[in-house]
Design a protein around this motif. Structure first.
Motif, PDB file in Angstrom:
ATOM      1  N   GLU A  97       2.983  -2.045   5.084  1.00 36.18           N
ATOM      2  CA  GLU A  97       3.368  -0.811   5.798  1.00 36.18           C
ATOM      3  C   GLU A  97       4.679  -0.986   6.553  1.00 36.18           C
ATOM      4  O   GLU A  97       5.415  -0.026   6.783  1.00 36.18           O
ATOM      5  N   HIS A  98       4.994  -2.235   6.903  1.00 42.75           N
ATOM      6  CA  HIS A  98       6.246  -2.516   7.624  1.00 42.75           C
ATOM      7  C   HIS A  98       7.480  -2.216   6.771  1.00 42.75           C
ATOM      8  O   HIS A  98       8.512  -1.793   7.279  1.00 42.75           O
ATOM      9  N   ALA A  99       7.355  -2.416   5.449  1.00 38.59           N
ATOM     10  CA  ALA A  99       8.570  -2.602   4.644  1.00 38.59           C
ATOM     11  C   ALA A  99       8.935  -1.422   3.776  1.00 38.59           C
ATOM     12  O   ALA A  99       8.076  -0.696   3.275  1.00 38.59           O
ATOM     13  N   GLU A 100      10.260  -1.281   3.578  1.00 34.04           N
ATOM     14  CA  GLU A 100      10.740  -0.379   2.516  1.00 34.04           C
ATOM     15  C   GLU A 100      11.078  -1.191   1.265  1.00 34.04           C
ATOM     16  O   GLU A 100      11.178  -0.658   0.169  1.00 34.04           O
ATOM     17  N   ASP A 127      -2.833  -5.767  -5.052  1.00 35.16           N
ATOM     18  CA  ASP A 127      -3.259  -5.601  -3.652  1.00 35.16           C
ATOM     19  C   ASP A 127      -2.200  -4.827  -2.867  1.00 35.16           C
ATOM     20  O   ASP A 127      -2.521  -3.953  -2.056  1.00 35.16           O
ATOM     21  N   ILE A 128      -0.938  -5.165  -3.123  1.00 34.32           N
ATOM     22  CA  ILE A 128       0.159  -4.489  -2.415  1.00 34.32           C
ATOM     23  C   ILE A 128       0.175  -3.003  -2.781  1.00 34.32           C
ATOM     24  O   ILE A 128       0.302  -2.136  -1.916  1.00 34.32           O
ATOM     25  N   ASN A 133       2.335   2.818   1.730  1.00 34.81           N
ATOM     26  CA  ASN A 133       2.171   4.092   2.449  1.00 34.81           C
ATOM     27  C   ASN A 133       3.426   4.943   2.372  1.00 34.81           C
ATOM     28  O   ASN A 133       3.603   5.882   3.133  1.00 34.81           O
ATOM     29  N   LYS A 134       4.361   4.537   1.484  1.00 30.61           N
ATOM     30  CA  LYS A 134       5.604   5.315   1.292  1.00 30.61           C
ATOM     31  C   LYS A 134       6.267   4.804   0.024  1.00 30.61           C
ATOM     32  O   LYS A 134       5.853   3.776  -0.531  1.00 30.61           O
ATOM     33  N   SER A 154       3.583  -1.233 -14.629  1.00 32.65           N
ATOM     34  CA  SER A 154       2.447  -0.538 -15.233  1.00 32.65           C
ATOM     35  C   SER A 154       1.137  -0.901 -14.522  1.00 32.65           C
ATOM     36  O   SER A 154       0.185  -0.131 -14.533  1.00 32.65           O
ATOM     37  N   LEU A 155       1.097  -2.057 -13.872  1.00 28.13           N
ATOM     38  CA  LEU A 155      -0.105  -2.424 -13.107  1.00 28.13           C
ATOM     39  C   LEU A 155      -0.176  -1.664 -11.790  1.00 28.13           C
ATOM     40  O   LEU A 155      -1.249  -1.243 -11.354  1.00 28.13           O
ATOM     41  N   VAL A 156       0.979  -1.534 -11.127  1.00 25.12           N
ATOM     42  CA  VAL A 156       0.940  -0.966  -9.773  1.00 25.12           C
ATOM     43  C   VAL A 156       0.922   0.568  -9.771  1.00 25.12           C
ATOM     44  O   VAL A 156       0.321   1.174  -8.879  1.00 25.12           O
ATOM     45  N   THR A 157       1.560   1.175 -10.759  1.00 25.05           N
ATOM     46  CA  THR A 157       1.707   2.640 -10.726  1.00 25.05           C
ATOM     47  C   THR A 157       0.368   3.374 -10.602  1.00 25.05           C
ATOM     48  O   THR A 157       0.224   4.249  -9.741  1.00 25.05           O
ATOM     49  N   PRO A 158      -0.654   3.012 -11.399  1.00 21.26           N
ATOM     50  CA  PRO A 158      -1.917   3.769 -11.260  1.00 21.26           C
ATOM     51  C   PRO A 158      -2.635   3.511  -9.930  1.00 21.26           C
ATOM     52  O   PRO A 158      -3.470   4.311  -9.526  1.00 21.26           O
ATOM     53  N   LEU A 159      -2.295   2.409  -9.254  1.00 17.46           N
ATOM     54  CA  LEU A 159      -3.018   2.062  -8.025  1.00 17.46           C
ATOM     55  C   LEU A 159      -2.354   2.610  -6.769  1.00 17.46           C
ATOM     56  O   LEU A 159      -2.991   2.748  -5.730  1.00 17.46           O
ATOM     57  N   ALA A 160      -1.039   2.889  -6.843  1.00 16.33           N
ATOM     58  CA  ALA A 160      -0.288   3.240  -5.634  1.00 16.33           C
ATOM     59  C   ALA A 160      -0.274   4.744  -5.410  1.00 16.33           C
ATOM     60  O   ALA A 160      -0.187   5.526  -6.353  1.00 16.33           O
ATOM     61  N   ARG A 161      -0.341   5.131  -4.119  1.00 11.62           N
ATOM     62  CA  ARG A 161      -0.307   6.564  -3.780  1.00 11.62           C
ATOM     63  C   ARG A 161       1.125   7.073  -3.645  1.00 11.62           C
ATOM     64  O   ARG A 161       1.363   8.254  -3.480  1.00 11.62           O
TER      65      ARG A 161
END
Ligand SMILES: NC(=O)c1ccc[n+]([C@@H]2O[C@H](COP(=O)([O-])OP(=O)(O)OC[C@H]3O[C@@H](n4cnc5c(N)ncnc54)[C@H](O)[C@@H]3O)[C@@H](O)[C@H]2O)c1
Length: 460
Positions: A97-100, A127-128, A133-134, A154-161
């Motif tokens: 949450e800290h990072a861009e 996990d990340i 959150n942005k 492709s791993l992160v896209t379905p998991l991230a909001r």
């Protein structure tokens, strides 16, 4: 802040503008690459969190204790902790949450077959992704096979909001001069198909390229390939000169003369071409093998790379074979002093160090080891415990030994007190895996002296 007047020279204008452009960065993995990256980015004004799963490491870092030996790093760590620009944590949510910008600097060790093990990275990025959150730029700093950034996306896209843009940014620092290399890189490579992410990365690296060295923006796969190609080429130079050295030795030729003869050819140069006991470390051995597997998976027979690896494996055994031959095959009860355990000078890193192969070979042959190294003894002790004797005083290690074996070219070993060595050893016998001394001078000093690619000398 009002706009800056256009009349300011670009350098000053840039510095003033920077004040407002510092970024919030998280580095995942605070090892050799992650810690250097994090602390150097903090030092240029960014707010950096180092995330690690190793709670002990995190605690030590927050106390200002450097967890690795790297010249200049402790001072930078302490200064940036004090300035509130760097801290370490085990808390993933807080760090994300800290990072861009989130750098991944986790290890990519070899699997049993030599291909890169990406399991730690794959778990971490998932996990990340769940915690973002942005909109976030995820930077692959670890050395990873071609196609990994795409796979990570492709791993992160379905998991991230929120969107996660994956960028490749391989690291070229050398242990032993890592801070300097990071702060003054020959070049920065950014692999990105996303223009905004590439621009953010260029901005982040601006303070490090005031020397006008380039920031290259290329496609992600090319960026991943650049790192492997660079390490494979450097490893090839070492295996090449080692092979030439062995041929020279068999023919009674001094490889140093040959090296200078070819090195003056501007197409060749004599840099990074020193014969020795083989390359080690956590990068060259694994990256050559990983590249071999990448090629194989692509249907390309990378036989040059497999030869580079084989030559190096043989070279790492050379000193033990030489010691065995000198003592007519029987090393039982013999004692050897080893100078230099780290895989190279100015680091405490012993991963894949040629010294370990030498220790294993000598122990297996029934010999005893008295090891000395300016920085790597703690790591050696963790692996070998009571099987090896440890000496902070290099001369104490030599006392009563049958021979001195030199594995790492620390400056401390370049001009030693030869009289003291001669008096301490049972016989004046040195096996030099780094060609530190002149053969004629060793002969004059009365040593039997073995080196790499140069004729053995017997002292008068
Ligand atoms: N060491 C070098 O000289 C060098 C140079 C260039 C590139 N590289 C590459 O950089 C990468 C990292 O290498 P290194 O030598 O810094 O490794 P390292 O083993 O020193 O550090 C890795 C760190 O990651 C931490 N870690 C593991 N899993 C984690 C997770 N899920 N979350 C947070 N932290 C985690 C470990 O605890 C460790 O502190 C590798 O891919 C390597 O090939 C290394």
């Amino acid at each position: 802040m009002p706009p800056l007047p256009d009349l300011l020279p670009p350098d000053i204008r840039y510095l003033l503008e920077r004040e407002t452009q510092t970024m919030r960065v998280t580095i995942v993995g605070t090892g050799y690459v992650g810690l250097v990256t994090g602390v150097c980015l903090a030092d240029t004004g960014n707010h950096v969190i180092g995330l690690d799963v190793d709670a002990g490491k995190v605690e030590r870092l927050n106390r200002g204790e450097c967890t690795i030996y790297e010249p200049g790093l402790t001072d930078l760590l302490v200064a940036n902790l004090a300035a509130g620009r760097f801290r370490a944590t085990t808390n993933l949510k807080e760090a994300v949450e800290h990072a861009e910008i989130i750098f991944i600097a986790i290890g990519t060790p070899p699997k049993a077959d030599g291909s890169a093990d990406l399991s730690m990275i794959e778990k971490a990025v998932q996990d990340i992704a769940r915690a973002v959150n942005k909109k976030t730029v995820m930077v692959m700093k670890s050395t990873v096979p071609v196609g990994t950034c795409q796979r990570v996306e492709s791993l992160v896209t379905p998991l991230a909001r929120h969107p996660v843009i994956v960028v490749s940014n391989p690291e070229f620092l050398k242990e032993g001069s890592a801070v300097d290399d990071f702060q003054r890189p020959d070049r920065v490579v950014i692999g990105s198909e996303d223009a905004d992410a590439a621009r953010i990365m260029q901005e982040l690296y601006q303070p490090f390229v005031r020397n006008r060295h380039p920031i290259l923006v290329v496609r992600r796969a090319a960026s991943e390939m650049i790192k492997y190609a660079a390490n494979c080429y450097l490893s090839t130079r070492i295996s090449f000169i080692n092979q030439i050295a062995n041929i020279c030795e068999a023919l009674g030729i001094d490889v140093d003369e040959v090296r200078s003869g070819i090195g003056y050819d501007a197409r060749i140069g004599s840099h990074f071409m020193y014969p020795g006991a083989g390359y080690g470390g956590s990068c060259f051995p694994k990256d050559v093998q990983a590249m071999y597997h990448v090629a194989k998976a692509a249907g390309v027979e990378a036989d040059l790379l497999s030869a580079v690896h084989q030559v190096n494996e043989r070279q790492k055994n050379l000193l033990v074979e030489r010691v065995r031959a000198h003592f007519k095959g029987d090393l039982t009860g013999r004692t050897f002093a080893l100078w230099g355990i780290a895989f190279k000078p100015k680091t405490d890193d012993i991963r894949e160090a040629p010294a370990l192969r030498i220790i294993d070979g000598l122990l297996a042959a029934g010999a005893k080891i008295r090891a000395s190294d300016p920085k790597a003894l703690d790591h050696l002790r963790q692996e070998y415990g009571a099987r090896v004797e440890y000496f902070t005083d290099a001369y104490a290690a030599v006392k009563g030994a049958d021979a001195l074996i030199i594995c790492t070219e620390w400056n401390e070993f370049r001009s030693p007190d030869f009289d003291r060595i001669r008096e301490s050893l049972k016989k004046p016998l040195i096996f030099d895996g780094r060609n530190l001394y002149s053969c004629s001078q060793m002969q004059a000093r009365g040593f039997t002296y073995y080196s790499i690619g140069r004729p053995r000398v017997d002292g008068r």
